[in-house]
Design an enzyme around this catalytic site. Structure first.
Site, mmCIF file in Angstrom:
data_model
loop_
_atom_site.group_PDB
_atom_site.id
_atom_site.type_symbol
_atom_site.label_atom_id
_atom_site.label_comp_id
_atom_site.label_asym_id
_atom_site.label_seq_id
_atom_site.Cartn_x
_atom_site.Cartn_y
_atom_site.Cartn_z
ATOM 1 N N HIS A 186 59.008 63.526 60.514
ATOM 2 C CA HIS A 186 60.420 63.247 60.279
ATOM 3 C C HIS A 186 61.253 64.336 60.959
ATOM 4 O O HIS A 186 60.936 65.525 60.837
ATOM 5 C CB HIS A 186 60.698 63.222 58.766
ATOM 6 C CG HIS A 186 62.140 62.976 58.457
ATOM 7 N ND1 HIS A 186 62.710 61.726 58.555
ATOM 8 C CD2 HIS A 186 63.138 63.823 58.095
ATOM 9 C CE1 HIS A 186 63.994 61.808 58.246
ATOM 10 N NE2 HIS A 186 64.285 63.066 57.960
ATOM 11 N N LEU A 196 57.113 51.148 54.226
ATOM 12 C CA LEU A 196 55.849 50.535 53.790
ATOM 13 C C LEU A 196 55.848 50.300 52.282
ATOM 14 O O LEU A 196 56.476 51.046 51.527
ATOM 15 C CB LEU A 196 54.694 51.455 54.185
ATOM 16 C CG LEU A 196 54.557 51.642 55.708
ATOM 17 C CD1 LEU A 196 53.774 52.888 56.048
ATOM 18 C CD2 LEU A 196 53.941 50.405 56.348
ATOM 19 N N ASN A 224 55.773 61.090 70.727
ATOM 20 C CA ASN A 224 54.817 61.800 69.858
ATOM 21 C C ASN A 224 53.397 61.287 70.066
ATOM 22 O O ASN A 224 52.438 62.052 69.995
ATOM 23 C CB ASN A 224 55.235 61.691 68.387
ATOM 24 C CG ASN A 224 56.307 62.702 68.029
ATOM 25 O OD1 ASN A 224 56.023 63.898 67.937
ATOM 26 N ND2 ASN A 224 57.541 62.238 67.866
ATOM 27 N N ARG A 231 57.605 41.855 53.508
ATOM 28 C CA ARG A 231 57.011 43.167 53.735
ATOM 29 C C ARG A 231 55.528 43.211 53.353
ATOM 30 O O ARG A 231 54.712 43.824 54.031
ATOM 31 C CB ARG A 231 57.770 44.186 52.889
ATOM 32 C CG ARG A 231 58.219 45.386 53.641
ATOM 33 C CD ARG A 231 58.996 46.297 52.721
ATOM 34 N NE ARG A 231 60.422 46.264 53.011
ATOM 35 C CZ ARG A 231 60.984 46.764 54.094
ATOM 36 N NH1 ARG A 231 60.259 47.314 55.037
ATOM 37 N NH2 ARG A 231 62.283 46.723 54.266
HETATM 38 C C1 GRF Z 1 60.797 61.143 66.193
HETATM 39 O O1 GRF Z 1 61.980 61.906 66.177
HETATM 40 C C2 GRF Z 1 60.133 61.160 64.835
HETATM 41 O O2 GRF Z 1 60.322 62.346 64.132
HETATM 42 C C3 GRF Z 1 60.846 60.038 64.131
HETATM 43 O O3 GRF Z 1 61.016 59.064 65.118
HETATM 44 C C4 GRF Z 1 61.074 59.673 66.404
HETATM 45 C C5 GRF Z 1 60.010 59.022 67.237
HETATM 46 O O4 GRF Z 1 60.053 59.422 68.586
HETATM 47 N N1 GRF Z 1 60.094 59.601 62.979
HETATM 48 P P1 GRF Z 1 58.908 58.971 69.577
HETATM 49 O O5 GRF Z 1 58.790 57.457 69.490
HETATM 50 O O6 GRF Z 1 57.641 59.641 69.162
HETATM 51 O O7 GRF Z 1 59.360 59.407 70.940
#
Ligand code: GRF
Length: 216
Positions: free
Chosen positions: A113, A97, A14, A69
Site C-alpha cells: 500500500h 476481497l 511491482n 464478489r
Molecule cells: C502501487 O502504488 C501499490 O502500492 C498500490 O498500487 C500501485 C500498483 O502499481 N497498491 P504497479 O501496478 O505495481 O505499478
C-alpha cells in the site's frame, strides 16, 4: 520449490521489480522459491507483458464476468490453488476481497500500500499525505486482513516529503521505494525470517533493519 502467485490489476511495476529481483538474487537456488504465476482481473493490464516476457504463466480472470464478489473470489482462489502457493502477493491488485477469501490465505496473503499505514488507507494516498502536511510518507507491506489496508505490518519504507513536492513527484519516489520494499519482504517471508504468529508479525533479529528504512 515454494510457489509465489502475484495478483495485479494494471501497470505492474511491482511485479516487474519482483521478477527482476527473483532473477538477480536467484531465488530458486537461494531460497527455493519462484514466481509461479501471475493472475490479473483486467484483460488490458499493461503489467501482463512483464509476466509474458519473463516466461511466467499469466491468467486473466475478469471480475466483470462474475455476478458477485463471492463468485469472482471463488474463481480466483481456484486459479491460485492450482499452484499450491506458499505466498500470494497483491501487487497493485485493485479488488476488495471477501472475508472468506482472506481467511483461506491467512498468513500467506500480503499487500503493498502506498502510504505509511495506519496513515492514509484507501485511494489518493499521495494527495492525502500532501494535504496532511506530513514530513514522512512512504509504503507499507502488510498481511491482508478483512479490513481494507489494515492487517499486521511486515515492512515499511519511508520517503521524505520535499518542499515543492506534488502528487506526481511524491508518487514517483514512493513507487521507487516500493520496488525495493516488496521484493525484500517477499524474500524474507519465504526465507522464514518473518512470519505471522497469532496475529502478530514475528521478525528474526537480522531481518529487522531490512524491513524499516528511509529511501532516498
Ligand atoms: C502501487 O502504488 C501499490 O502500492 C498500490 O498500487 C500501485 C500498483 O502499481 N497498491 P504497479 O501496478 O505495481 O505499478
Amino acid at each position: 520449490m515454494k510457489n509465489i502467485v502475484v495478483l495485479i490489476s494494471g501497470r505492474g511495476s511491482n511485479l516487474r521489480a519482483l521478477l527482476e529481483t527473483e532473477r538477480a538474487e536467484r531465488w530458486s537456488e537461494s531460497i527455493g522459491a519462484r514466481i509461479a504465476a501471475v493472475l490479473c482481473n483486467r484483460p488490458d493490464a499493461a503489467g501482463l507483458a512483464y509476466a509474458r516476457d519473463a516466461g511466467v504463466p499469466a491468467q486473466v480472470i475478469d471480475h466483470r464476468d462474475f455476478g458477485d464478489r463471492r463468485a469472482f473470489d471463488a474463481a480466483l482462489a481456484q486459479a491460485i490453488d492450482v499452484h499450491d502457493p506458499a505466498l500470494v502477493v497483491l501487487a497493485g491488485f485493485m479488488r476488495v476481497l471477501t472475508r472468506e477469501f482472506v481467511a483461506q490465505y491467512e498468513g500467506r496473503l500480503i499487500n503493498i500500500h502506498p502510504s505509511l499505514l495506519p496513515a492514509f488507507p484507501g485511494l489518493a494516498t499521495h494527495r492525502q499525505a500532501l494535504d496532511a502536511g506530513v514530513r514522512f510518507h512512504g509504503a507499507t507491506v502488510h498481511f491482508v486482513s478483512d479490513q481494507v489496508d489494515a492487517g499486521p505490518i511486515i515492512g515499511q519504507a519511508a520517503v521524505i516529503v520535499r518542499p515543492g513536492d506534488d502528487e506526481a513527484s511524491l508518487a514517483a519516489r514512493v513507487l521507487a521505494a516500493e520496488h525495493v520494499l516488496l521484493p525484500r519482504c517477499v524474500r524474507l517471508l519465504l526465507d522464514g525470517a518473518v512470519r505471522l504468529q497469532q496475529g502478530r508479525v514475528v521478525v528474526r533479529e537480522d531481518a529487522a533493519r531490512l524491513l524499516a528504512f528511509v529511501a532516498e
